[in-house]
Design a protein around this motif. Structure first.
Motif, PDB file in Angstrom:
ATOM      1  N   ARG A 199       0.863  -1.097  -0.056  1.00 15.46           N
ATOM      2  CA  ARG A 199       0.012  -0.014   0.171  1.00 15.46           C
ATOM      3  C   ARG A 199       0.878   1.127   0.010  1.00 15.46           C
ATOM      4  O   ARG A 199       0.654   2.154  -0.630  1.00 15.46           O
ATOM      5  CB  ARG A 199      -0.863  -0.034   1.113  1.00 15.46           C
ATOM      6  N   ILE A 200       1.936   1.132   0.835  1.00 14.89           N
ATOM      7  CA  ILE A 200       3.040   2.516   0.872  1.00 14.89           C
ATOM      8  C   ILE A 200       3.431   2.593  -0.626  1.00 14.89           C
ATOM      9  O   ILE A 200       3.586   3.633  -1.003  1.00 14.89           O
ATOM     10  CB  ILE A 200       3.786   2.240   1.702  1.00 14.89           C
ATOM     11  N   VAL A 201       4.075   1.437  -1.124  1.00 17.00           N
ATOM     12  CA  VAL A 201       4.756   1.860  -2.472  1.00 17.00           C
ATOM     13  C   VAL A 201       3.655   2.126  -3.573  1.00 17.00           C
ATOM     14  O   VAL A 201       4.122   2.972  -4.136  1.00 17.00           O
ATOM     15  CB  VAL A 201       5.442   0.203  -3.016  1.00 17.00           C
ATOM     16  N   LYS A 202       2.563   1.718  -3.603  1.00  9.53           N
ATOM     17  CA  LYS A 202       1.619   1.999  -4.403  1.00  9.53           C
ATOM     18  C   LYS A 202       1.263   3.807  -4.213  1.00  9.53           C
ATOM     19  O   LYS A 202       1.098   4.318  -5.340  1.00  9.53           O
ATOM     20  CB  LYS A 202       0.235   1.309  -4.306  1.00  9.53           C
ATOM     21  N   LYS A 203       1.088   4.097  -2.901  1.00 13.21           N
ATOM     22  CA  LYS A 203       0.678   5.600  -2.664  1.00 13.21           C
ATOM     23  C   LYS A 203       1.922   6.536  -3.286  1.00 13.21           C
ATOM     24  O   LYS A 203       1.743   7.612  -3.707  1.00 13.21           O
ATOM     25  CB  LYS A 203       0.674   5.583  -1.341  1.00 13.21           C
ATOM     26  N   GLN A 204       3.239   5.904  -2.994  1.00  9.08           N
ATOM     27  CA  GLN A 204       4.293   6.772  -3.408  1.00  9.08           C
ATOM     28  C   GLN A 204       4.276   6.641  -5.165  1.00  9.08           C
ATOM     29  O   GLN A 204       4.745   7.877  -5.464  1.00  9.08           O
ATOM     30  CB  GLN A 204       5.580   6.104  -2.932  1.00  9.08           C
ATOM     31  N   LYS A 205       3.960   5.517  -5.632  1.00  8.82           N
ATOM     32  CA  LYS A 205       4.058   5.645  -7.132  1.00  8.82           C
ATOM     33  C   LYS A 205       3.072   6.555  -7.809  1.00  8.82           C
ATOM     34  O   LYS A 205       3.296   7.112  -8.847  1.00  8.82           O
ATOM     35  CB  LYS A 205       3.610   4.183  -7.751  1.00  8.82           C
ATOM     36  N   LYS A 206       1.633   6.984  -6.971  1.00  9.27           N
ATOM     37  CA  LYS A 206       0.951   7.862  -7.369  1.00  9.27           C
ATOM     38  C   LYS A 206       1.583   9.289  -7.452  1.00  9.27           C
ATOM     39  O   LYS A 206       1.188   9.973  -8.443  1.00  9.27           O
ATOM     40  CB  LYS A 206      -0.319   7.939  -6.193  1.00  9.27           C
ATOM     41  N   TYR A 207       2.596   9.457  -6.593  1.00 12.27           N
ATOM     42  CA  TYR A 207       3.284  10.715  -6.771  1.00 12.27           C
ATOM     43  C   TYR A 207       4.536  10.757  -7.575  1.00 12.27           C
ATOM     44  O   TYR A 207       5.626  11.713  -7.468  1.00 12.27           O
ATOM     45  CB  TYR A 207       3.425  11.220  -5.207  1.00 12.27           C
ATOM     46  N   ASP A 208       4.701   9.694  -8.433  1.00  8.05           N
ATOM     47  CA  ASP A 208       5.823   9.581  -9.269  1.00  8.05           C
ATOM     48  C   ASP A 208       6.993   9.384  -8.353  1.00  8.05           C
ATOM     49  O   ASP A 208       8.210  10.080  -8.852  1.00  8.05           O
ATOM     50  CB  ASP A 208       6.006  10.681 -10.264  1.00  8.05           C
ATOM     51  N   GLN A 209       7.195   8.896  -7.332  1.00 13.03           N
ATOM     52  CA  GLN A 209       8.284   8.621  -6.291  1.00 13.03           C
ATOM     53  C   GLN A 209       8.535   7.144  -6.021  1.00 13.03           C
ATOM     54  O   GLN A 209       7.854   6.495  -5.217  1.00 13.03           O
ATOM     55  CB  GLN A 209       8.126   9.423  -4.980  1.00 13.03           C
ATOM     56  N   GLU A 210       9.168   6.589  -7.002  1.00  8.71           N
ATOM     57  CA  GLU A 210       9.474   5.115  -6.588  1.00  8.71           C
ATOM     58  C   GLU A 210      10.838   4.792  -5.867  1.00  8.71           C
ATOM     59  O   GLU A 210      11.591   5.614  -5.873  1.00  8.71           O
ATOM     60  CB  GLU A 210       9.760   4.494  -8.218  1.00  8.71           C
TER      61      GLU A 210
END
Length: 130
Positions: free
Chosen positions: A77-88
């Protein structure tokens, strides 16, 4: 007979300097690695990882309070949230205890690896050791 035109030494020097500048590498700084570490413990494990000084990477440490499979799902969930903001993240780690009573230990490892996460686990007396 053909007349030979001599080039001024100053011009030759400028041409040579220009060629040397073109050979130089610009903007070659190494990219900083982004690492996410999600821990089972809320205080002990995050404090342990924060004690390491790493200058070549940006490390984000989260103490979630979840265990094994729940921890892997929280990490997803945390990784998916960060991908939303283009921060992988370049690396994602799940850190949890290897408890004798945990029947979901192997399932959590398999699930984490299926998501591409790396797994680290400690023994049940980690708090005492730390």
């Amino acid at each position: 007979m053909a007349r030979v035109v001599k080039t001024d030494n100053a011009i030759l020097k400028r041409i040579k300097q220009k060629q040397e500048r073109e050979k130089r590498k610009y903007r070659t700084r190494e990219k900083r690695v982004r690492v996410l570490i999600v821990c089972e413990g809320e205080k002990t494990e995050p404090n342990y990882f924060k004690s390491f000084k790493v200058s070549s990477a940006t490390i984000e440490i989260i103490g979630s309070g979840f265990n094994t499979v729940s921890l892997v799902e929280e990490t997803k969930r945390i990784v998916k949230k960060q991908k939303k903001y283009d921060q992988e993240y370049d690396q994602v780690w799940c850190v949890f205890d290897r408890d004798d009573y945990s029947s979901t230990f192997n399932a959590a490892i398999e699930k984490a690896e299926s998501y591409g996460f790396k797994v680290a686990y400690s023994n049940e007396a980690f708090e005492l050791w730390y």
